[in-house]
Write an enzyme that holds these catalytic residues in place. Structure first.
Site, PDB file in Angstrom:
ATOM      1  N   GLY A   1       0.574  11.078  -0.092  1.00 25.05           N
ATOM      2  CA  GLY A   1       1.229  12.082   0.723  1.00 25.05           C
ATOM      3  C   GLY A   1       2.296  12.824  -0.059  1.00 25.05           C
ATOM      4  O   GLY A   1       2.637  12.463  -1.189  1.00 25.05           O
TER       5      GLY A   1
ATOM      6  N   GLU B   1       3.131   1.326  -2.215  1.00 25.27           N
ATOM      7  CA  GLU B   1       4.202   1.610  -1.260  1.00 25.27           C
ATOM      8  C   GLU B   1       5.429   0.712  -1.399  1.00 25.27           C
ATOM      9  O   GLU B   1       6.562   1.170  -1.224  1.00 25.27           O
ATOM     10  CB  GLU B   1       3.659   1.511   0.172  1.00 25.27           C
ATOM     11  CG  GLU B   1       2.778   2.682   0.592  1.00 25.27           C
ATOM     12  CD  GLU B   1       1.347   2.568   0.076  1.00 25.27           C
ATOM     13  OE1 GLU B   1       0.552   3.482   0.352  1.00 25.27           O
ATOM     14  OE2 GLU B   1       1.021   1.563  -0.597  1.00 25.27           O
TER      15      GLU B   1
ATOM     16  N   ASP C   1      -0.015   1.905   4.389  1.00 34.03           N
ATOM     17  CA  ASP C   1      -0.421   2.507   5.657  1.00 34.03           C
ATOM     18  C   ASP C   1      -1.808   3.114   5.485  1.00 34.03           C
ATOM     19  O   ASP C   1      -2.603   2.613   4.706  1.00 34.03           O
ATOM     20  CB  ASP C   1       0.624   3.535   6.123  1.00 34.03           C
ATOM     21  CG  ASP C   1       0.770   4.717   5.184  1.00 34.03           C
ATOM     22  OD1 ASP C   1       0.389   4.617   4.001  1.00 34.03           O
ATOM     23  OD2 ASP C   1       1.268   5.772   5.627  1.00 34.03           O
TER      24      ASP C   1
END
Length: 357
Positions: free
Chosen positions: A71, A151, A159
């Site tokens: 992201g 992460e 996620d």
């Protein structure tokens, strides 16, 4: 594959010879996903799912560096810096939470896609890139694949369905990947069940051409080759024993007893809170009945990460300032309480939860 062009859209959608192609087109950022891209992809996937002229979908990344690096981490940093210490309502109203809601819904739709969805997992595939590829029904890796869920190194928890995927890898290899952020090569990904087919990178263009002229099955038969041996899978015996523990502290101690101080040191460099929450999430995912259920839990956890200081600090240290010296709060696994861990997955108010249309 279309050449990257600043005048082109961030997602290039083409339909030719019955094949719908989605090309993520932000090569300068290794095709990092933003909210606009998720919306474009989701709309096109829904359209093609109902189009009888489209028999298969291919997703790839522009350029040579990778499918997708995850992201838009800079945008997430802005929200995390502003939202640390706030409440659920403020966090779920943020741009990051809105992005995650739509991204996770798309991840669920990809896992249930009614046609062949062929993910070309070439080069770097991280975070959100895993979400758009590892749930596919046809996952292709190459000799250039570097797949990771990093992460915990930025104060976040895996996620995009990552805890669902990793919890189902045998012999605690998924737990190892989650807590160490270790990258997988193509051979590792297949051995761990995170990918299905191995196509040499220099034959990807031929493979894509074959998809347009024949069946998916025939193209795979013609171009997929046996992968090399997986170095990570060869370590499954000691990993299965060391990573079966119920706490990260025990896992670190087990690694040291196994003579793997390098692995223990790597784990201890990550956010203590993110590590503890990640292990709890992996154990919870085992008992969940579907990816959609896991994504609801992951959404709660991501929202709570926005409220915790480690997310802004981790991104600052790794991506913004790049000093690689995050100051975690708390700084030790010993100071992460069970109550703090439990809060990350606790239900949100009903009107704030992730729901599906």
């Amino acid at each position: 594959m279309p050449a990257p062009d600043h005048d082109q859209p961030k997602v290039i959608a083409e339909a030719t010879e019955g094949i719908g192609s989605l090309t993520l087109n932000r090569p300068s950022s290794i095709n990092a996903l933003d909210h606009d891209m998720v919306g474009l992809m989701a709309a096109k996937l829904a359209e093609w799912a109902d189009d009888p002229q489209i028999r298969a979908v291919v997703i790839a990344g522009a350029g040579t560096r990778g499918l997708c690096a995850g992201g838009d981490i800079v945008a997430i940093h802005r929200d995390a810096a502003a939202l640390a210490g706030t409440d659920d309502a403020a966090a779920t109203a943020s741009g990051s939470a809105e992005f995650w809601r739509d991204e996770y819904r798309m991840n669920a739709d990809i896992a249930e896609y009614p046609k062949p969805y062929i993910a070309l997992m070439d080069g770097i595939v991280m975070g959100g890139g895993v979400g758009i590829s590892a749930h596919a029904n046809t996952r292709v890796v190459t000799d250039r694949t570097r797949l990771a869920m990093p992460e915990v190194g930025i104060g976040l928890v895996p996620d995009v369905g990552g805890t669902w995927l990793l919890s189902r890898i045998p012999d605690e290899l998924g737990t190892y990947v989650a807590l160490t952020s270790a990258p997988l090569n193509g051979a590792d990904a297949i051995a761990l069940g995170a990918a299905d087919h191995y196509v040499p990178a220099d034959r990807l263009d031929e493979f894509r051409a074959a998809l347009a002229t024949g069946t998916v099955e025939q193209a795979l038969a013609d171009f997929a080759t046996p992968p090399p041996a997986s170095a990570l899978a060869a370590q499954r015996e000691w990993i299965a024993e060391a990573f079966a523990a119920d706490s990260v502290r025990e896992i670190v101690a087990n690694c040291r007893r196994a003579g793997r101080d390098d692995v223990a040191d790597t784990i201890e460099s990550k956010s203590p809170t993110a590590l503890a929450v990640t292990l709890a999430a992996l154990r919870a995912a085992v008992g969940e009945s579907s990816l959609r259920e896991a994504l609801v839990r992951e959404y709660r956890t991501s929202v709570r990460c926005l409220q915790h200081p480690d997310l802004a600090e981790g991104i600052r240290a790794q991506v913004i300032d790049k000093d690689r010296t995050p100051s975690w709060q708390p700084s030790s696994l010993d100071d992460v309480t069970a109550e703090a861990v439990a809060r990350f997955a606790a239900p949100l108010a009903a009107d704030l939860e992730l729901t599906y249309p």
